[in-house]
Design an enzyme around this catalytic site. Sequence first.
Site, short mmCIF file in Angstrom:
data_model
loop_
_atom_site.label_atom_id
_atom_site.label_comp_id
_atom_site.label_asym_id
_atom_site.label_seq_id
_atom_site.Cartn_x
_atom_site.Cartn_y
_atom_site.Cartn_z
CG HIS A 1 48.35 26.36 72.27
ND1 HIS A 1 47.63 25.43 72.96
CD2 HIS A 1 49.49 25.72 71.82
CE1 HIS A 1 48.29 24.29 72.97
NE2 HIS A 1 49.40 24.43 72.29
CB CYS A 2 42.61 28.64 71.61
SG CYS A 2 43.08 29.02 73.29
#
Length: 331
Positions: A323-324
């Site tokens: 997600h990062c």
Amino acid sequence: MSWRMPAEGEPQVRTWMAFPSAGYSLGDTAEEHHEARSTWAAVAHAISEFEPVTVVVDPDEVTYAKKYLSAGIETVEAPLNDAWMRDIGPTFVLDENGKLGAVDWVFNGWGAQEWARWDRDAKIGKLIAELAGAELISSPVVNEGGGIQVDGQGTVLVTETVQLDPGRNPTLTKADVEAELARTIGATDAVWLPYGLHRDEDEFGTRGHVDIVAGFVAPGVVIVHDQQHPGHPDFVRSKAFTDLLGERFEVVKVPAPKTIRDDEGYVDYSYINHLVVNDGVIACSYDDPNDPVAAGILADAYPGRKVVTVDARPLFARGGGIHCITQHQPK
């Protein structure tokens, strides 16, 4: 005009990423360089099975990007310090007529971390807003995309250690932050967690990003990191997250990997740090017995979507997860 940040599960146009460039995430050795480039590329290729991907590439890395990324991945050249697109890119929003906006938060290296450089990354939000054809919404607040999780209907999850971090927003109160989140992403209900995971407070952490702790799978339903090993510092924190969020929402607990340590100490490996795409979920794996357990929970949480896993250990060793390194653009 009012803006709304859609839930991640709403239809998307594409996902934005950045290719690793010289610095902490790329690493110091040829082996580390290959590991970083291979992992970022693996995530891009997994996403590309479901929707278009555009990768921002530093001019010095163009040759390597061509080698590691398939021809189907679009690339754009721009100077970079690092490769965490969730945090350096804009947060996309829509108005009541479906017009695309892009919130350009102030980015200062996760609270002016001593090791971080951000003179180039701080310009990426505005660049991507232009490339996406979005209306730029400038914010004076220091924030990152990994610091917010929304349900698409006005509720946002945040942590006190990020938005109220003295290295980010030393003069702001909760009310100040909430007012800005209402203006920029349409958040009318902020749910504050006291902190993030233990490892995330280390030197190379974000000081508590919520996107490895909890997120919404549907309005009223949160998915929460569940560290089940009593010897891990996040055992107590996980219970605190579940208790606090359980007062407001239906909670789906996802067991943390059974692996609890690496060479640096207690890990913050988390299955919460996944990306929802059109018809799919790109999830973290760790060569761990709980990988299939988590994948099954995610499949149940997002019915009708195919769960694809990528080994995220090289990402977490560098300070984040799937997600990062991604930023979704809603339709």
